[in-house]
Design a protein around this motif. Structure first.
Motif, PDB file in Angstrom:
ATOM      1  N   VAL A  38      43.051  46.175  37.931  1.00 36.53           N
ATOM      2  CA  VAL A  38      42.799  44.932  37.204  1.00 36.53           C
ATOM      3  C   VAL A  38      44.038  44.038  37.208  1.00 36.53           C
ATOM      4  CG1 VAL A  38      42.321  43.956  34.909  1.00 36.53           C
ATOM      5  CG2 VAL A  38      40.950  45.870  35.777  1.00 36.53           C
ATOM      6  N   ALA A  39      45.209  44.621  36.992  1.00 34.79           N
ATOM      7  CA  ALA A  39      46.450  43.843  36.988  1.00 34.79           C
ATOM      8  C   ALA A  39      46.685  43.176  38.334  1.00 34.79           C
ATOM      9  CB  ALA A  39      47.634  44.734  36.624  1.00 34.79           C
ATOM     10  N   HIS A  41      44.230  42.413  40.647  1.00 35.03           N
ATOM     11  CA  HIS A  41      43.150  41.497  41.007  1.00 35.03           C
ATOM     12  C   HIS A  41      42.924  40.348  40.022  1.00 35.03           C
ATOM     13  CE1 HIS A  41      42.103  43.632  44.609  1.00 35.03           C
ATOM     14  NE2 HIS A  41      42.309  44.748  43.932  1.00 35.03           N
ATOM     15  N   ARG A  42      43.656  40.344  38.922  1.00 38.26           N
ATOM     16  CA  ARG A  42      43.522  39.204  38.015  1.00 38.26           C
ATOM     17  C   ARG A  42      44.222  37.971  38.585  1.00 38.26           C
ATOM     18  NH1 ARG A  42      47.203  41.379  33.222  1.00 38.26           N
ATOM     19  NH2 ARG A  42      45.336  42.595  33.041  1.00 38.26           N
ATOM     20  N   TRP A  43      45.096  38.176  39.553  1.00 37.56           N
ATOM     21  CA  TRP A  43      45.815  37.076  40.201  1.00 37.56           C
ATOM     22  C   TRP A  43      45.348  36.996  41.655  1.00 37.56           C
ATOM     23  CZ3 TRP A  43      47.941  34.382  36.582  1.00 37.56           C
ATOM     24  CH2 TRP A  43      48.408  35.012  35.431  1.00 37.56           C
ATOM     25  N   SER A  47      46.228  39.524  44.853  1.00 36.79           N
ATOM     26  CA  SER A  47      45.186  40.334  45.473  1.00 36.79           C
ATOM     27  C   SER A  47      45.100  40.052  46.972  1.00 36.79           C
ATOM     28  CB  SER A  47      43.843  40.025  44.799  1.00 36.79           C
ATOM     29  OG  SER A  47      42.806  40.749  45.397  1.00 36.79           O
TER      30      SER A  47
END
Length: 87
Positions: A38-39, A41-43, A47
């Motif tokens: 998540v950390a 792919h939140r950016w 990613s």
């Protein structure tokens, strides 16, 4: 990118292993893996950079320098994500 079905499957497997062994490590590893995911792919730019680094690292025609840069990029991104989740 992993799907919600993969997340759900891995979650159940972690709970089952934890119940079988009486240890919390399977749950801990599951949470670390997915929190890191998540950390990253939140950016979107982070990613995309990781995806490109993974592509280059897996390309047998990539030169040694490109491979080295891709590995450094992957390591940096993973380290950044793990710092964000408190590791």
């Amino acid at each position: 990118m992993p799907s919600l079905a993969a997340f759900d499957k891995e979650c159940h497997e972690a709970f089952d292993r934890a119940a079988e062994t009486g240890a919390i490590n399977p749950l801990r590893f599951f949470l670390i893996k997915w929190a890191t995911h998540v950390a990253i792919h939140r950016w979107p730019m982070r990613s995309a950079a990781l995806a490109e680094a993974e592509r280059v690292a897996g390309d047998p025609t990539a030169g040694e320098k490109a491979f080295q840069v891709s590995m450094e990029t992957s390591s940096r991104i993973l380290a950044e994500a793990q710092r964000e989740i408190g590791l």
